[in-house]
Design a protein around this motif. Structure first.
Motif, mmCIF file in Angstrom:
data_model
loop_
_atom_site.group_PDB
_atom_site.id
_atom_site.type_symbol
_atom_site.label_atom_id
_atom_site.label_comp_id
_atom_site.label_asym_id
_atom_site.label_seq_id
_atom_site.Cartn_x
_atom_site.Cartn_y
_atom_site.Cartn_z
ATOM 1 N N LEU A 188 19.099 -55.949 29.217
ATOM 2 C CA LEU A 188 17.763 -55.781 28.927
ATOM 3 C C LEU A 188 16.902 -54.899 29.904
ATOM 4 C CD1 LEU A 188 15.478 -57.301 27.254
ATOM 5 C CD2 LEU A 188 15.145 -58.948 29.155
ATOM 6 N N SER A 189 17.360 -55.121 31.135
ATOM 7 C CA SER A 189 16.699 -54.045 32.102
ATOM 8 C C SER A 189 16.970 -52.680 31.445
ATOM 9 C CB SER A 189 17.348 -54.376 33.561
ATOM 10 O OG SER A 189 17.016 -53.419 34.336
ATOM 11 N N GLY A 190 18.018 -52.311 31.302
ATOM 12 C CA GLY A 190 18.510 -51.129 30.927
ATOM 13 C C GLY A 190 17.459 -50.498 29.658
ATOM 14 N N LEU B 136 14.567 -51.762 28.668
ATOM 15 C CA LEU B 136 13.111 -51.834 29.092
ATOM 16 C C LEU B 136 12.786 -50.575 30.122
ATOM 17 C CD1 LEU B 136 12.303 -55.458 30.163
ATOM 18 C CD2 LEU B 136 11.475 -54.240 28.124
ATOM 19 N N ARG B 137 13.949 -50.199 30.652
ATOM 20 C CA ARG B 137 13.643 -49.119 31.689
ATOM 21 C C ARG B 137 13.293 -47.813 30.738
ATOM 22 N NH1 ARG B 137 18.432 -46.690 35.375
ATOM 23 N NH2 ARG B 137 16.980 -45.333 36.710
ATOM 24 N N LEU C 251 11.412 -47.573 28.395
ATOM 25 C CA LEU C 251 9.998 -47.572 27.887
ATOM 26 C C LEU C 251 9.309 -46.481 29.057
ATOM 27 C CD1 LEU C 251 9.210 -51.102 27.051
ATOM 28 C CD2 LEU C 251 9.501 -49.099 25.668
ATOM 29 N N GLN C 252 9.683 -46.650 30.278
ATOM 30 C CA GLN C 252 9.162 -45.683 31.327
ATOM 31 C C GLN C 252 9.801 -44.431 31.196
ATOM 32 O OE1 GLN C 252 7.543 -47.784 33.412
ATOM 33 N NE2 GLN C 252 6.569 -46.286 34.384
ATOM 34 N N MET D 58 2.364 -49.448 34.157
ATOM 35 C CA MET D 58 3.376 -48.128 33.822
ATOM 36 C C MET D 58 3.134 -47.116 34.927
ATOM 37 S SD MET D 58 5.117 -49.184 31.067
ATOM 38 C CE MET D 58 5.555 -47.921 29.718
ATOM 39 N N ASP E 296 6.059 -44.350 38.910
ATOM 40 C CA ASP E 296 6.022 -43.096 39.069
ATOM 41 C C ASP E 296 5.020 -42.652 40.077
ATOM 42 O OD1 ASP E 296 7.235 -43.367 36.710
ATOM 43 O OD2 ASP E 296 6.087 -41.772 35.506
ATOM 44 N N ILE F 109 13.327 -58.034 36.178
ATOM 45 C CA ILE F 109 14.253 -57.371 35.303
ATOM 46 C C ILE F 109 14.463 -55.918 35.386
ATOM 47 C CG2 ILE F 109 15.277 -57.441 33.133
ATOM 48 C CD1 ILE F 109 14.001 -60.036 32.371
ATOM 49 N N VAL F 110 13.280 -55.096 35.220
ATOM 50 C CA VAL F 110 13.668 -53.743 35.284
ATOM 51 C C VAL F 110 13.844 -53.308 36.608
ATOM 52 C CG1 VAL F 110 12.328 -51.438 34.775
ATOM 53 C CG2 VAL F 110 11.835 -53.694 33.389
ATOM 54 N N ALA F 111 13.656 -54.019 37.634
ATOM 55 C CA ALA F 111 14.045 -53.464 39.115
ATOM 56 C C ALA F 111 15.529 -53.546 39.017
ATOM 57 C CB ALA F 111 13.352 -54.477 39.940
ATOM 58 N N ILE F 112 16.052 -54.333 38.461
ATOM 59 C CA ILE F 112 17.490 -54.473 38.586
ATOM 60 C C ILE F 112 18.407 -53.072 38.208
ATOM 61 C CG2 ILE F 112 19.579 -55.400 37.439
ATOM 62 C CD1 ILE F 112 18.160 -58.019 36.914
ATOM 63 N N THR F 113 17.753 -52.199 37.538
ATOM 64 C CA THR F 113 18.443 -51.085 37.288
ATOM 65 C C THR F 113 17.840 -49.986 38.079
ATOM 66 O OG1 THR F 113 17.372 -51.095 35.080
ATOM 67 C CG2 THR F 113 19.646 -51.844 35.025
ATOM 68 N N GLN F 114 17.101 -50.088 38.829
ATOM 69 C CA GLN F 114 16.510 -49.058 39.556
ATOM 70 C C GLN F 114 17.529 -48.419 40.659
ATOM 71 O OE1 GLN F 114 13.850 -47.808 38.609
ATOM 72 N NE2 GLN F 114 13.886 -49.121 37.096
ATOM 73 N N ARG G 38 11.117 -46.624 43.868
ATOM 74 C CA ARG G 38 10.702 -47.029 42.309
ATOM 75 C C ARG G 38 11.288 -48.699 42.579
ATOM 76 N NH1 ARG G 38 9.894 -43.297 38.461
ATOM 77 N NH2 ARG G 38 10.221 -44.848 36.765
ATOM 78 N N TYR H 108 8.814 -51.735 41.357
ATOM 79 C CA TYR H 108 8.981 -52.711 40.354
ATOM 80 C C TYR H 108 8.910 -54.050 41.336
ATOM 81 C CZ TYR H 108 10.135 -49.879 36.483
ATOM 82 O OH TYR H 108 9.752 -49.005 35.600
#
Lengths: 648, 549
Positions: A612-614, A616-617, A619-620, B294, B298, B355-360, B365, B369
């Motif tokens: 999910l994270s991948g 959603l990412r 979108l950025q 968003m 950045d 959740i999005v922070a997981i793949t950073q 960045r 998140y």
């Protein structure tokens, strides 16, 4: 006078601390320090006893509040000691017999380089047991209870270099944990039921509590007692515990440890009285164990294991009596005390024999020792007569009362329990006579060793020869060992009569335990006569088998029952199949479930969150225009949702 | 627009008057803001008149003195009881001087002091042509990569304007949570936003990225400001006033006399709802709540790291302060309308950020998140609508801002040839090479994750407790779940630092001057003190938790 109570525990506790912390510089005197402090505790016990005797019958309960242990709102635990007739009896037994065993150990452990440590553990054992019987609440009792468990673990495994000893210690500890669990659950139930665990309030309020609750507590207490007192089904550790040095066996079997369960039940008598179902369970456990232990005792060739079976059986008698309620409490304790004398004497005698026979324990390699060890023979013989209940000796008085009380239970139950107790008496006579004959009578089977050596038995201690495979030179033990045996023999002979004549013991203990006269369906004399007949039958059978005929040096194959009894009636096989295998299967299943199900769910969740994270990412995407669209969409949703809320 | 309408911007008095009275200004009570803004103006003069080689020292000195004096003024006001019993509305109804305002101003000022230290750091970047330089561009106006940039670097220029810019931003932030009418709120918003847009563009290295970030921030910020302004206009149309108190009274229905000029719109609930939603949206943009977040990754990544740290901490404090005041003072009468919406925003913010922070893969960045997720946690406390909700949010903001500044200060230390090494792979094995720095960063990460004995735990506990007491148990459950998700990536960095083999060409940890050390030291100290003994500060926050109306 109350202030002396703490001293009872403090003396052996100090001994344990000094001996275990003191290090090697105490090696030379350590054993005497330990013995003196045990004796000091006994002396304090005597002083307190005299003080109690000087008081009125109803005024013999002393309490000493030491400090508040866990003061939390609604949860008050104090370190308070309670000395009444019941705990006084135990104190004298523990410190008296304990001191004698200390004295004996000075000789027995003379050549062990870790003797100081051994005495430290012995003192710890006494201190824990004294704490157990002197505590004024169940939580403090639990501390002593666990302390006894620890000390027994340390002592059974004292010769830890032997894998069998280490295993036996672990086994005793683990089996005891099961019982301990029962005690802790019982204490928790007490707390939720009564809001306290002090003896007074708990036992005083059983009247206004539901019977179901009390039965639950009673059964948990029974489980605890089974663990410590080696009752079926938690009996399996006792036989293996013989791996410890013989004085330890004497201590465990006579003065400490196994008596704790009986104490617990008698102490909680008021609770059991109000829970007849739990009481019935206690009697059943007692009756089963007394037969179980006796049968095992018949088949063992190892002298200590035969005695261990006997202990199990005798404790079964006590538990049976304790389960009979006020009819039996006094007799349970009386048998406990007399048993303390003769069983300690028997074990010390067995130790003396082993001492003389190069630590050989197989009775088939004994025989005819009466000539070489007269003192051991006489003291052991008196203990033997006491345990089988020879008229006039102490076992006769105490055991006879229990059999009577069992019959007095009435109805079918009474006949079954009484019958079991009677049968147990017969078997006791059989196996004890067998031990006696195989050890002290018959031909000298130890001479048949192939190794040539001087035939003439030496009177000198054969210490330097111990452990060698030479022919043994049976000899009498040194005085430091024989004196305790003699003292205990005197107790075995006269104890019962002293307690019973004029109902001394009954009047002494009655204020604590209560008493109620039992009325057996047949007259007391009939019961006594039946007991004596059983005795003669059992002893005669043993003589026919082991006295008249020579004892084969290698055990015959024997009947199915004999073979089962040799394996402790398959207790370990049962435990292995049901508990160990079952446990292994359960664990394997759980591990499998953990791997496949729990880990699957966890890893699956993690993987899906990561996925999910991948997504959603993406979108950025870095374009300000998409960000602005997202904001605009968000604002639109926000406005719409706010309006919608009002509309709803 | 008639004189009546203009007049009613400032007062609720109905009788028309022919002349405007000289406004009565309580200078003492406004002194923290005045000191900072005054020092910022002095800073502009310094740029104009002080010789270049003295500017840096003068600016740092002035900024430091101003921030310290302003903080002292806040403490003095609080000691005088302005936070509790003497709380009042000053400056003709424009500014509130009360507990939350003083608490947040104090937090912003202390955070700004720590940020000032990181701004002034000149030892990390290797000296350019013998000149000590900081994180900021040599000359902002020169095109990246151009000859004029090279000339500026060679000449040893530095952009000392960052200090007055910082002070202006701080000045705006001080007003933002204490603004008591919507116009003041908007002015403050712009006053602190514009310097931040500029600061974001000023990175010495990776200038294009920095400028891109600034432009994005500016565009989206302007977009959000437009929404805010439109919301303000609608609210004015609804209530006939921009004063918080008056709008609240109109919402409650206690004021019913209708301004004839606004007879068509006043009391129209659609205006109220749409206006409130748009105003709140503007504030949610500043706190970086999903879906208005968003810009955050950045901008956090592109801005010079000291600016990122300052922005992440102080902007959040100021914006949440304003949001609290708007929701608690202006809109309590319609909380049944906004609470469900804010619930939804809090949920998607917590989950989305975590959740999005997981793949950073970039530490800045990642922290961006993380700050989004934290905005969600704080929103959970905001939604409680109880006094304990206010005080828990105040405590959380104080705790969070020092962790953030400290964490970004550590990020400035880990460098390789290209400047800061922000890619996570380069942090592998840092704990073996620089155990102290890695341990300090681990403390901050644990605080972010909310592990006990750090301020993060105390803050999170307070916020979730308030939310649960306010009836938002499902929100707390989701908050705890997203905390668990978030713990994963915080701990992953710790694992990476301590249990991975260091890379041979890995970054080095620069030895900073005492300035950055002080900033990090303040961060660690506050994190541990608030974590080990939070009670005093919780009490302080709970004393300060009452808004003046």
């Amino acid at each position: 006078m109350e202030n002396l109570i703490a001293l009872l525990i403090a003396a052996p506790l100090l001994g344990a601390a000094v001996l275990l912390v003191g290090g090697r510089r105490l090696d030379a005197v350590g054993h005497w320090i330990g013995t003196l402090l045990a004796a000091a505790s006994f002396v304090v016990g005597l002083v307190l006893f005299a003080g109690l005797l000087g008081r009125g019958t109803e005024d013999r309960t002393l309490t000493q509040h030491l400090f508040s242990w866990i003061p939390v709102a609604g949860f008050q635990a104090d370190v308070t000691f309670r000395l009444d007739q019941l705990s006084m009896t135990f104190v004298l037994l523990i410190t008296g017999v304990g001191s004698l065993i200390h004295l004996y150990s000075v000789g027995y452990m003379e050549h062990d380089e870790r003797r100081r440590r051994f005495f430290g553990y012995l003192n710890l054992f006494l201190a824990a047991m004294l704490l157990l019987v002197l505590a004024d609440n169940y939580l403090l009792l639990y501390v002593g209870w666990e302390g006894v468990g620890l000390a027994s673990y340390l002592l059974i495994g004292f010769w830890q270099h032997k894998p069998s000893a280490a295993t036996a210690a672990k086994k005793a500890f683990l089996v005891n944990r099961v019982g301990d669990m029962g005690l802790s659950i019982a204490i928790m139930l007490m707390f939720t039921t009564f809001g306290t665990f002090a003896f007074g309030p708990v036992l005083g309020h059983v009247g206004d509590t539901s019977e179901g609750r009390l039965t639950a507590i009673g059964l948990m207490l029974l489980l605890a007692a089974c663990g410590k007192s080696a009752q079926v089904p938690l009996q399996s550790w006792l036989g293996d515990a013989m791996e410890g040095p013989t004085p330890v066996s004497a201590l465990i079997h006579a003065a400490t440890m196994v008596t704790a369960g009986v104490y617990l039940i008698v102490r909680s008598g008021a609770l059991f009285n109000a829970a007849p179902d739990a009481q019935l369970a206690v009697t059943v456990v007692g009756a089963v164990t007394l037969l179980f232990g006796a049968i095992v005792g018949c088949a063992k060739d190892d002298i200590k294991k035969a005695l261990a079976g006997s202990t199990m059986s005798q404790i079964g008698y006590m538990v049976l009596a304790a389960g009979l309620g006020p009819v039996g409490y006094v007799f349970a304790i009386m048998h406990l005390v007399t048993h303390g004398f003769f069983k300690a004497g028997l074990f010390l005698g067995a130790g003396s024999v082993m001492h003389a026979m190069n630590d050989e324990v197989d009775m088939r390699k004994y025989g005819g020792l009466r000539k070489y060890m007269p003192v051991t023979f006489v003291t052991f013989g008196l203990g033997y007569l006491a345990i089988i209940g020879f008229p006039g000796l102490s076992g006769f008085f105490s055991k006879d009362k229990i059999i009577e009380a069992a019959f007095a239970k009435g109805g079918t139950e009474g006949w079954i329990l009484g019958g079991a107790a009677l049968l147990g008496a017969a078997i006791t006579a059989f196996y004890m006579t067998r031990v006696m004959l195989m050890t002290f009578f018959g031909e000298e089977r130890w001479r048949n060793r192939p190794t040539p050596s001087p035939a003439e038995p030496s009177v000198e201690p054969a210490a330097e020869e111990r452990g060698e495979h030479a022919e043994p030179h049976p000899h009498e033990s040194p005085k430091v060992m024989t004196i305790p045996m003699i003292v205990l023999a005197v107790g075995s002979v006269f104890g019962g009569a002293f307690f019973s004549l004029g109902d001394r013991f009954l009047h002494w203990l009655e204020p604590v335990t209560g008493h109620q006269e039992g009325h057996p369906p047949v007259s007391a004399w009939t019961v006594t006569a039946a007991t004596l007949v059983c005795l003669v039958l059992g002893a005669g059978l043993a003589w026919a088998q082991y006295g008249r005929r020579p004892v084969p040096a290698v055990a015959p194959r024997g009947s199915l029952l004999t073979r089962a009894a040799r394996r402790d009636l398959l207790q370990d096989d049962f435990n292995h199949v049901v508990l160990v295998r079952g446990g292994e299967h359960l664990t394997r299943t759980l591990v499998y479930l953990d791997h496949s199900l729990v880990d699957g769910v966890v890893n699956g969740t993690a993987a899906s969150v990561g996925g999910l994270s991948g997504r959603l990412r993406r979108l950025q995407n870095g374009f300000a225009r998409s960000y602005a669209v997202s904001m605009f969409g968000g604002a639109a949703v926000l406005v719409a949702a706010t309006l919608l809320m009002r509309a709803v | 627009m008639s004189a009546t309408a203009v007049h009613s911007l400032w007062t609720t008095a109905a009788d028309p008057i022919s002349k405007i009275d000289a406004p009565k200004i309580e200078y003492g009570q406004l002194s923290p803001t005045l000191i900072v803004i005054g020092a910022a103006l002095v800073g502009v003069l310094i740029e104009a008149f002080v010789p270049r080689r003295f500017r840096y020292y003068t600016q740092v000195f002035v900024s430091f003195v101003a921030l310290a004096a302003a903080f002292a003024a806040v403490v003095a006001l609080a000691a005088d009881g302005y936070g509790t019993t003497r709380a009042r509305i000053a400056a003709m109804g424009a500014i509130a001087v009360d507990g939350p305002a003083l608490f947040l101003q104090g937090t912003i000022l202390l955070g700004a002091l720590a940020a000032l230290f990181t701004f002034a750091e000149r030892r990390l970047d290797p000296a350019a042509h013998g000149n000590r330089v900081d994180s900021f561009a040599a000359q902002a106006a020169s095109v990246p990569g151009s000859d004029s940039e090279k000339a500026a670097v060679r000449a040893g220029f530095t952009t000392t304007e960052v200090f007055p810019l910082l002070l202006f931003a701080v000045g705006g932030m001080l007003v933002f949570p204490s603004a008591n009418d919507l116009l003041t709120l908007f002015v403050a918003l712009e006053v602190f936003s514009l310097p931040l847009y500029l600061l974001c563009a000023l990175a010495r290295r990776k200038r294009l990225m920095s400028q891109e970030a600034a432009v994005k921030y500016f565009l989206l910020g302007a977009f959000a400001s437009a929404f805010t302004l439109f919301g303000i206009a609608l609210l004015y149309g609804y209530a006939g006033s921009v004063s918080y108190g008056t709008i609240a009274q109109v919402v409650d229905g206690t004021v019913t006399d209708i301004d004839p000029a606004l007879a068509n719109t006043m009391g129209n609930d659609a205006l109220l709802l749409i206006g409130a939603a748009m105003l709140v949206m503007g504030l949610l943009f500043k706190v970086a709540a999903v879906p208005f977040h968003m810009w955050t990754p950045d901008v956090y990544q592109g801005a010079p790291t000291p600016v990122t740290g300052f922005m992440a901490a102080a902007t959040k404090v100021a914006a949440f302060g304003a949001l609290l005041r708007v929701l608690y003072v202006v809109l309590p009468g319609m909380r049944w309308d906004w609470r469900p919406v804010m619930w939804a925003v809090a949920i998607v913010t917590m989950l989305g950020g975590a959740i999005v922070a997981i793949t950073q893969t970039d530490i800045k960045r990642l922290l961006a998140y993380s700050s989004i997720a934290h905005a969600g946690f704080i929103l959970a406390g905001v939604i409680a609508t109880t006094p304990s909700g206010v005080s828990s949010v105040l405590f959380y903001l104080a705790a969070y801002s020092f962790v953030t500044i400290g964490a970004f200060a550590v990020v400035t230390l880990v460098r390789d040839a290209g400047g800061e090494a922000t890619h996570l792979s380069k942090w592998a094995g840092l704990g073996r090479r620089s155990p102290l720095v890695a341990a300090v960063f681990a403390v901050f990460l644990l605080a972010f994750a909310g592990i006990p004995l750090t301020s993060g735990f105390a803050g999170k506990f307070a916020v979730f407790k308030a939310a649960a007491e306010g009836g938002a148990v499902p929100l707390v459950v989701i908050g705890v779940i997203s905390s668990a998700v978030a713990a994963f990536f915080y701990i992953r960095v710790i694992v990476l630092m301590f249990f991975s083999e260091p890379r041979p060409e890995g970054p080095t940890v620069a030895v900073p001057s005492p300035l950055t050390m002080a900033a990090i030291g303040i961060g660690v100290a506050v994190t541990l003190v608030l974590g080990v003994a939070p009670q005093y500060f919780l009490d302080l926050a709970s004393q300060a938790g009452v808004f003046v109306r």
